[in-house]
Design an enzyme around this catalytic site. Structure first.
Site, mmCIF file in Angstrom:
data_model
loop_
_atom_site.group_PDB
_atom_site.id
_atom_site.type_symbol
_atom_site.label_atom_id
_atom_site.label_comp_id
_atom_site.label_asym_id
_atom_site.label_seq_id
_atom_site.Cartn_x
_atom_site.Cartn_y
_atom_site.Cartn_z
ATOM 1 N N GLN A 260 52.473 40.195 52.436
ATOM 2 C CA GLN A 260 53.622 39.722 53.212
ATOM 3 C C GLN A 260 53.998 38.292 52.830
ATOM 4 O O GLN A 260 55.192 37.936 52.863
ATOM 5 C CB GLN A 260 53.341 39.813 54.724
ATOM 6 C CG GLN A 260 52.258 38.894 55.276
ATOM 7 C CD GLN A 260 50.856 39.509 55.242
ATOM 8 O OE1 GLN A 260 50.557 40.383 54.424
ATOM 9 N NE2 GLN A 260 49.992 39.040 56.143
ATOM 10 N N GLN B 283 29.624 33.579 35.812
ATOM 11 C CA GLN B 283 30.709 34.548 35.950
ATOM 12 C C GLN B 283 30.354 35.599 36.994
ATOM 13 O O GLN B 283 31.178 35.978 37.830
ATOM 14 C CB GLN B 283 30.965 35.225 34.592
ATOM 15 C CG GLN B 283 32.344 35.790 34.430
ATOM 16 C CD GLN B 283 33.424 34.747 34.644
ATOM 17 O OE1 GLN B 283 34.333 34.993 35.399
ATOM 18 N NE2 GLN B 283 33.313 33.572 34.033
ATOM 19 N N SER C 82 37.258 38.920 36.598
ATOM 20 C CA SER C 82 36.941 37.913 35.598
ATOM 21 C C SER C 82 35.851 38.396 34.638
ATOM 22 O O SER C 82 35.088 39.306 34.963
ATOM 23 C CB SER C 82 36.467 36.671 36.348
ATOM 24 O OG SER C 82 36.612 35.526 35.582
ATOM 25 N N TYR D 242 50.326 31.104 45.478
ATOM 26 C CA TYR D 242 49.424 31.803 46.389
ATOM 27 C C TYR D 242 48.026 31.220 46.266
ATOM 28 O O TYR D 242 47.484 31.105 45.164
ATOM 29 C CB TYR D 242 49.381 33.303 46.062
ATOM 30 C CG TYR D 242 48.706 34.075 47.168
ATOM 31 C CD1 TYR D 242 49.455 34.642 48.198
ATOM 32 C CD2 TYR D 242 47.323 34.176 47.228
ATOM 33 C CE1 TYR D 242 48.837 35.300 49.245
ATOM 34 C CE2 TYR D 242 46.696 34.826 48.262
ATOM 35 C CZ TYR D 242 47.452 35.388 49.274
ATOM 36 O OH TYR D 242 46.831 36.032 50.315
ATOM 37 N N ASP E 260 36.289 25.421 34.053
ATOM 38 C CA ASP E 260 36.792 25.838 35.368
ATOM 39 C C ASP E 260 37.295 24.664 36.187
ATOM 40 O O ASP E 260 38.108 24.843 37.097
ATOM 41 C CB ASP E 260 35.671 26.513 36.178
ATOM 42 C CG ASP E 260 35.483 27.966 35.790
ATOM 43 O OD1 ASP E 260 36.388 28.517 35.126
ATOM 44 O OD2 ASP E 260 34.438 28.541 36.136
ATOM 45 N N HIS F 62 30.964 35.199 40.876
ATOM 46 C CA HIS F 62 32.312 35.215 41.462
ATOM 47 C C HIS F 62 32.550 36.451 42.326
ATOM 48 O O HIS F 62 33.160 36.379 43.384
ATOM 49 C CB HIS F 62 33.370 35.194 40.354
ATOM 50 C CG HIS F 62 33.775 33.819 39.937
ATOM 51 N ND1 HIS F 62 34.354 32.921 40.779
ATOM 52 C CD2 HIS F 62 33.682 33.189 38.738
ATOM 53 C CE1 HIS F 62 34.611 31.791 40.137
ATOM 54 N NE2 HIS F 62 34.206 31.923 38.892
ATOM 55 N N HIS G 205 84.748 43.519 21.359
ATOM 56 C CA HIS G 205 83.947 42.506 20.657
ATOM 57 C C HIS G 205 84.679 42.073 19.386
ATOM 58 O O HIS G 205 84.828 40.879 19.105
ATOM 59 C CB HIS G 205 82.574 43.068 20.258
ATOM 60 C CG HIS G 205 81.596 43.179 21.386
ATOM 61 N ND1 HIS G 205 81.772 44.031 22.436
ATOM 62 C CD2 HIS G 205 80.412 42.546 21.612
ATOM 63 C CE1 HIS G 205 80.722 43.914 23.273
ATOM 64 N NE2 HIS G 205 79.895 43.021 22.788
ATOM 65 N N GLU H 218 38.411 37.067 28.602
ATOM 66 C CA GLU H 218 39.015 35.931 29.291
ATOM 67 C C GLU H 218 38.350 34.620 28.836
ATOM 68 O O GLU H 218 39.018 33.675 28.470
ATOM 69 C CB GLU H 218 38.820 36.134 30.795
ATOM 70 C CG GLU H 218 39.424 35.051 31.655
ATOM 71 C CD GLU H 218 39.038 35.222 33.124
ATOM 72 O OE1 GLU H 218 38.105 36.007 33.414
ATOM 73 O OE2 GLU H 218 39.660 34.557 33.975
ATOM 74 N N HIS H 219 37.008 34.601 28.876
ATOM 75 C CA HIS H 219 36.238 33.428 28.451
ATOM 76 C C HIS H 219 35.307 33.821 27.310
ATOM 77 O O HIS H 219 34.628 34.842 27.407
ATOM 78 C CB HIS H 219 35.353 32.899 29.587
ATOM 79 C CG HIS H 219 36.070 32.603 30.860
ATOM 80 N ND1 HIS H 219 36.009 33.448 31.953
ATOM 81 C CD2 HIS H 219 36.867 31.571 31.224
ATOM 82 C CE1 HIS H 219 36.729 32.919 32.943
ATOM 83 N NE2 HIS H 219 37.266 31.795 32.527
#
Lengths: 431, 431
Positions: B190, B258, B236, B129, B360, B261, B419, B326-327
């Site tokens: 979709q 950051q 983020s 995506y 990045d 964004h 078994h 995250e960072h």
């Protein structure tokens, strides 16, 4: 049980139906589970207690929330010696196999002078769901707990329902052997929520693994992202690829070892000999009559079982890939030739003397495996499910001078001027 | 922006609030997305087309469902040379880093004579995506597509919305460079459903990765299990640990890289010097006034930003672990000493000359990283997300004789006689 033959006109459609048949719960438990999770998130232990009184018919405030380590140790000590030795052997071999899964860290400097690498660390705490009732398998406990301990997880908290207050000594013995740190006598979606959010005496964990019924599976699915989970698990399945030189009784027992788990399990035989297929079918019928689990196994076999006659066993392998089975047995003299063709399977059992049951208990590889065609994209449980990787990088002035201008160009093209500036300032560029 | 000091009386509570603040969509998109997924599952391309007309205001039957490879190649060829060189450098370095992630197969025989091992294979098809609009980043395309290609995925199908029919040449150029096999001009929930279930000309894939808005994220979450997904992604965040010897302008730019964004991103500075904290705060204010993305960045900084004064930088590291960012930037002379203390972080940027922006784009490690404290239990995107492992085992008669009796004992203890029988028959035991 259905009989198919690749030569039949309707084979393609019939096989496609078999591939698409996921046999997963049609019951819409989504909303019920969402309500339960919300209640535990908002009300904590009070909600867990209320659901336990209602569903398991005991009150943890009276029966006790926690089963003490001494109780587990006593259950282990009280095991009949042959069984204890078998459990010990299983634990030792499972540990040995999973120790080879520990990932390698990396740390290097590349031609541009950039330090690069990745570092693996265990999660702080893992939660382990162990079902009560028919599916209370000590082997599953070992298969979930040992990889977590091999990963280095310091706190392993197990939840297990004790319906009507009844505990399962074999499960407690396995918990002792595997080094489980906490045992809580709660189950169901409420127990998964307690592990994820914390509730009363139960502190939250980072990862939840372990098998369970449709409510437990849905709870894990809904909590994915709040915690890590092992996988979405569905009914178990086996595909056996066998030539006519196997004893039909052996292969029949292999098919039934999957069927006896649950009425929704699926057992499929692929063979290149129609007469042999008849002999296996007859052996299955005979064995069903003498099996204590015959009622379950018969329903599973009659509803979901299949025998497919193929032109050659090599030609069967593309069909196997479409089924992407949890378990694949290759009962032939040269299993490697067939195995080389396999792209999608959870675990493969090579040769005539490797029944799937050996992998359920003592061989070493994990028996928590992808079901419902998920071997197309996911793997069995491993040490990696209890670890995570931190990437890292380090640049000095000269490396930044080399990589900085491209970064500035890309950041500006993406319309992110602060990104560009954070590099440009260090390069003393005028941006 | 809030200012905290570990010496303050209310620090523990204020910090806990910061840790718990997930900043994730409060909008209840669950039901809407479920309806959309069901429609695509049942009606296929017709439903995808209807949603695209409604939400992206173009009709794929007229604008075309697919963007041809030649169009992508032309977009790449038309790039301004400096930008093309930057994109090439990024792709080359990302590929080099991810090639080291290819897992090792194993195949060995243990002391009991059991053949054991694990074999990794790529998934057959992956879906990627790529958002349209503000978040249409060619760098994200590279970060998702290159690991899939390094894994050996043969079919990489990308979906990207083209609102009002408008395509983004930079994204198409990156698709060409990364070797994307199919580009479909659809987006939203979709499009995720079309990748998972297949729809019209789009065949189903096995794994879906890539960033998106709340609808896309929820679609991936709901389809987890039908396909594999990369992770549940949220806003983020960056944590910068800096001493007073950094240029305040550099650190201010890092925090803003950051913040620019999205208004829900979070930037946190941890420093051991109160005066320095003031200087960075002032630099942030100054830079906000000159930044094209200043409006977004200002809202993010004012709403979610934080500066925390700590006694020592070493004492900051347990706070970092609770944030599990995250960072994480460690802007000091000896970052290794602090890095050794870190348990939970997506990616770590070592030293004064390693701004997060370098990671990045061109450094090589993946920029798709766990957000919202999920670095406690999950990792950045890697080659492993596009592969799966098949375990295998093979026993001969003698190995089965060694492991069989324990298997029989455990199977009988678990109440699974088929078994036990599948092993006992091969051992010629009378069960």
């Amino acid at each position: 049980m259905i009989r198919l033959d690749t030569r039949d006109a309707g084979f393609a459609d019939a096989f496609a139906a078999l591939v698409d048949d996921r046999r997963e719960s049609a019951a819409d438990v989504t909303r019920d589970v969402a309500t339960m999770l919300r209640a535990v998130k908002d009300e904590g232990a009070a909600a867990v207690r209320a659901f336990t009184i209602k569903l398991d018919r005991h009150d943890p405030d009276e029966t006790g929330w926690r089963i003490e380590a001494a109780t587990c140790a006593a259950a282990y000590a009280a095991l009949e010696p042959e069984l204890r030795a078998a459990l010990d052997l299983a634990a030792t071999r499972i540990r040995a196999y999973h120790e080879k899964q520990r990932p390698q860290d990396s740390d290097y400097r590349d031609a541009a002078g950039v330090r690069l690498g990745a570092r693996w660390r265990p999660v702080d705490a893992a939660g382990l769901y162990v079902p009560g009732g028919r599916a209370a398998y000590p082997s599953s406990l070992l298969m979930n707990a040992i990889p977590a301990k091999v990963a280095g997880v310091e706190r392993l908290a197990m939840v297990t329902p004790t319906p009507d207050g009844q505990i399962n000594p074999l499960v407690l013995a396995a918990a002792h052997l595997a080094g489980v740190d906490e045992v809580w006598r709660i189950g169901g979606a409420q127990a998964v929520a307690a592990l994820a959010y914390g509730a009363g005496p139960i502190r939250p964990v980072d990862v939840v693994t372990g098998p369970g019924n449709a409510w437990v599976a849905e709870a894990k699915r809904q909590l994915y992202g709040v915690v890590g989970i092992d996988m979405v698990a569905g009914p178990s399945e086996i595909v056996v690829v066998a030539d006519a030189r196997n004893d039909p009784e052996w292969i029949a027992a292999d098919l039934l070892s999957q069927a006896e788990h649950d009425v929704v399990t699926q057992s499929i035989l692929l063979t290149d000999n129609g007469d042999y297929a008849d002999r296996v079918a007859a052996a299955v019928e005979r064995q069903l009559d003498t099996l204590a689990t015959g009622a379950v196994a018969r329903q599973a076999w009659e509803t979901n079982g299949a025998i497919i006659r193929v032109e050659t066993l090599a030609a069967a392998m593309p069909l196997v890939d479409r089924l992407a089975p949890e378990h694949l047995q290759l009962a032939v003299d040269d299993p490697q030739a067939l195995f080389d063709q396999v792209r999608h399977a959870g675990s493969v059992f090579l040769g005539r003397h490797t029944p799937e049951a050996i992998g359920d208990y003592v061989a070493g590889p994990n028996h928590v495996l992808p079901t419902g065609r998920r071997a197309r994209f996911t793997s069995g449980l491993s040490v990696l499910d209890f670890m995570k990787r931190t990437s890292f990088l380090g640049l000095d002035e000269s490396a930044l001078a080399e990589l900085g201008p491209a970064t500035v160009a890309l950041a500006e093209a993406e319309g992110l001027p602060a990104h560009a500036r954070s590099v440009a300032l260090r390069l003393r560029l005028n941006r």
